[in-house]
Write an enzyme that holds these catalytic residues in place. Structure first.
Site, PDB file in Angstrom:
ATOM      1  N   ASN A   1       0.896  -1.140   0.000  1.00  0.00           N
ATOM      2  CA  ASN A   1       0.000   0.000   0.000  1.00  0.00           C
ATOM      3  C   ASN A   1       0.941   1.198   0.000  1.00  0.00           C
ATOM      4  OD1 ASN A   1      -1.572   2.156   1.047  1.00  0.00           O
ATOM      5  ND2 ASN A   1      -1.571   1.299   3.118  1.00  0.00           N
TER       6      ASN A   1
ATOM      7  N   LYS B   1       0.210   4.234   0.385  1.00  0.00           N
ATOM      8  CA  LYS B   1      -0.345   5.315   1.227  1.00  0.00           C
ATOM      9  C   LYS B   1      -0.420   6.620   0.430  1.00  0.00           C
ATOM     10  CE  LYS B   1       1.344   2.835   5.189  1.00  0.00           C
ATOM     11  NZ  LYS B   1       1.660   2.803   6.595  1.00  0.00           N
TER      12      LYS B   1
ATOM     13  N   HIS C   1      -7.946   0.458   6.815  1.00  0.00           N
ATOM     14  CA  HIS C   1      -6.535   0.542   7.210  1.00  0.00           C
ATOM     15  C   HIS C   1      -6.434   1.322   8.509  1.00  0.00           C
ATOM     16  CE1 HIS C   1      -2.357   1.913   7.287  1.00  0.00           C
ATOM     17  NE2 HIS C   1      -2.105   0.789   6.655  1.00  0.00           N
TER      18      HIS C   1
ATOM     19  N   GLU D   1      -4.751   3.724   9.399  1.00  0.00           N
ATOM     20  CA  GLU D   1      -4.771   5.190   9.269  1.00  0.00           C
ATOM     21  C   GLU D   1      -6.180   5.712   8.977  1.00  0.00           C
ATOM     22  OE1 GLU D   1      -1.554   5.110   6.465  1.00  0.00           O
ATOM     23  OE2 GLU D   1      -0.307   4.310   8.080  1.00  0.00           O
TER      24      GLU D   1
ATOM     25  N   GLU E   1      -2.744  -5.782  11.001  1.00  0.00           N
ATOM     26  CA  GLU E   1      -1.744  -4.728  11.097  1.00  0.00           C
ATOM     27  C   GLU E   1      -1.857  -4.068  12.470  1.00  0.00           C
ATOM     28  OE1 GLU E   1      -0.399  -3.416   6.981  1.00  0.00           O
ATOM     29  OE2 GLU E   1      -2.170  -2.238   7.387  1.00  0.00           O
TER      30      GLU E   1
ATOM     31  N   GLY F   1       4.572   1.843  10.403  1.00  0.00           N
ATOM     32  CA  GLY F   1       5.183   3.137  10.101  1.00  0.00           C
ATOM     33  C   GLY F   1       6.537   3.381  10.741  1.00  0.00           C
TER      34      GLY F   1
ATOM     35  N   SER G   1       5.826  -2.787   9.623  1.00  0.00           N
ATOM     36  CA  SER G   1       7.290  -2.853   9.670  1.00  0.00           C
ATOM     37  C   SER G   1       7.863  -4.171   9.158  1.00  0.00           C
ATOM     38  CB  SER G   1       7.799  -2.568  11.090  1.00  0.00           C
ATOM     39  OG  SER G   1       7.517  -1.232  11.459  1.00  0.00           O
TER      40      SER G   1
HETATM   41  P1  13P Z   1       4.997  -0.176   7.122  1.00  0.00           P
HETATM   42  O1  13P Z   1       5.468  -1.474   6.475  1.00  0.00           O
HETATM   43  O2  13P Z   1       5.689   1.011   6.546  1.00  0.00           O
HETATM   44  O3  13P Z   1       5.078  -0.249   8.607  1.00  0.00           O
HETATM   45  O4  13P Z   1       3.459   0.001   6.719  1.00  0.00           O
HETATM   46  C1  13P Z   1       2.597  -1.093   6.791  1.00  0.00           C
HETATM   47  C2  13P Z   1       1.260  -0.726   6.282  1.00  0.00           C
HETATM   48  O5  13P Z   1       0.582   0.123   6.837  1.00  0.00           O
HETATM   49  C3  13P Z   1       0.758  -1.427   5.086  1.00  0.00           C
HETATM   50  O6  13P Z   1      -0.579  -1.128   4.867  1.00  0.00           O
END
Ligand code: 13P
Length: 278
Positions: free
Chosen positions: A29, A31, A117, A119, A189, A195, A236
């Protein structure tokens, strides 16, 4: 873990190791990070780098920004990389300024949509009930809904991670039946693992949560649908933990952020996972 679950897990892992097991899923993703130009450069490179990987070996998918979807569709037309959208409104049309309707995504031949998600839930305040409406609309329109779930650090510290995951699944999938199994995908997640400030979750911890989620899917949709629904881990993921995570019996794939945003990095990560399964 019960003996039966251990056996199922073992079979699943052995199957994955022999390349005869369930398909694996590796997606990213992007983002709000890539412009149309960035996305095109990225996808052209990724398409070329992964051209020899068959859809049987792995399902690769990329979920870029809405503005990039039309151009991305063109680039990925004759490739094995699947394209998805980051969000979707539950209504087909109406007074929903700033939202994207299922019909608009279908017009771009999109068949995968990410819902809930972390976020979306924690920055934009989306609720389990809203995610349910989106999952239901997505499935009604024939999309595969990628429902994201995960506990916050506070919930983890209270020891209620499993309760949170069960609740998010039970509400989010409330309208689903066994027949909808093929239209669903889940991404675990944990909010605290995502992040730049995220702490990668240990693979044992991840496997335990995935096991609880499989159990919940079984309760909701029956055994067959539960095994059919891929459950991915995200948060991560990096070149160091991708293989150990994929070795976990209940992990069907990885949903990657930062470590996949460079086409060469993503390709290396995909190869390391595929080599470990060979
Ligand atoms: P990171 O791998 O950067 O932690 O992000 C994961 C994520 O939110 C995938 O949707």
């Amino acid at each position: 873990m019960t003996e039966k679950e251990k056996a199922v897990g073992k079979e699943h892992v052995e199957g994955k190791e022999k390349g005869t097991g369930k398909k694996i899923y590796l997606g990213t993703n992007t983002k709000m990070y890539k412009t149309i130009g960035d996305t095109c450069t990225y996808l052209k490179a990724l398409k070329e780098l992964t051209a020899d990987i068959s859809e049987e070996q792995a399902e690769l998918f990329v979920i870029p920004s809405f503005t990039s979807l039309a151009a991305a569709r063109e680039i990925l037309q004759d490739s094995g990389i699947r394209l998805g959208a980051q969000n979707m409104c539950w209504e087909d049309q109406g007074q929903f300024t700033g939202e994207i309707s299922p019909l608009m995504l279908k017009e771009l031949a999109i068949d995968l949509v990410e819902i809930g998600h972390s976020e979306r839930r924690h920055v934009f305040g989306e609720t389990d009930q809203e995610e349910r409406k989106k999952v239901t609309a997505a499935v009604r329109h024939g999309f595969q809904a990628l429902l994201c779930v995960g506990e916050t650090l506070e919930q983890k510290e209270y020891g209620i991670s499993d309760e949170v995951l069960r609740m998010q699944l039970k509400v989010g999938l409330h309208d689903m039946t066994a027949e909808n199994g093929g239209n669903l995908m889940i991404a675990y997640e944990p909010v605290w693992a995502i992040g730049v400030h995220g702490i990668p979750a240990g693979e044992e911890y991840v496997n335990q949560r995935h096991r609880v989620m499989k159990q919940t899917l079984k309760e909701l949709l029956g055994e067959e649908a539960a095994w059919e629904i891929p459950v991915l881990y995200g948060g991560s993921v990096n070149p160091g933990n991708a293989v150990p995570l994929m070795r976990q019996p209940y992990v069907d794939g990885l949903f990657i952020g930062r470590s996949a945003w460079d086409a060469h990095d993503f390709n290396r990560l995909i190869r390391s996972v595929l080599e470990a399964q060979a």
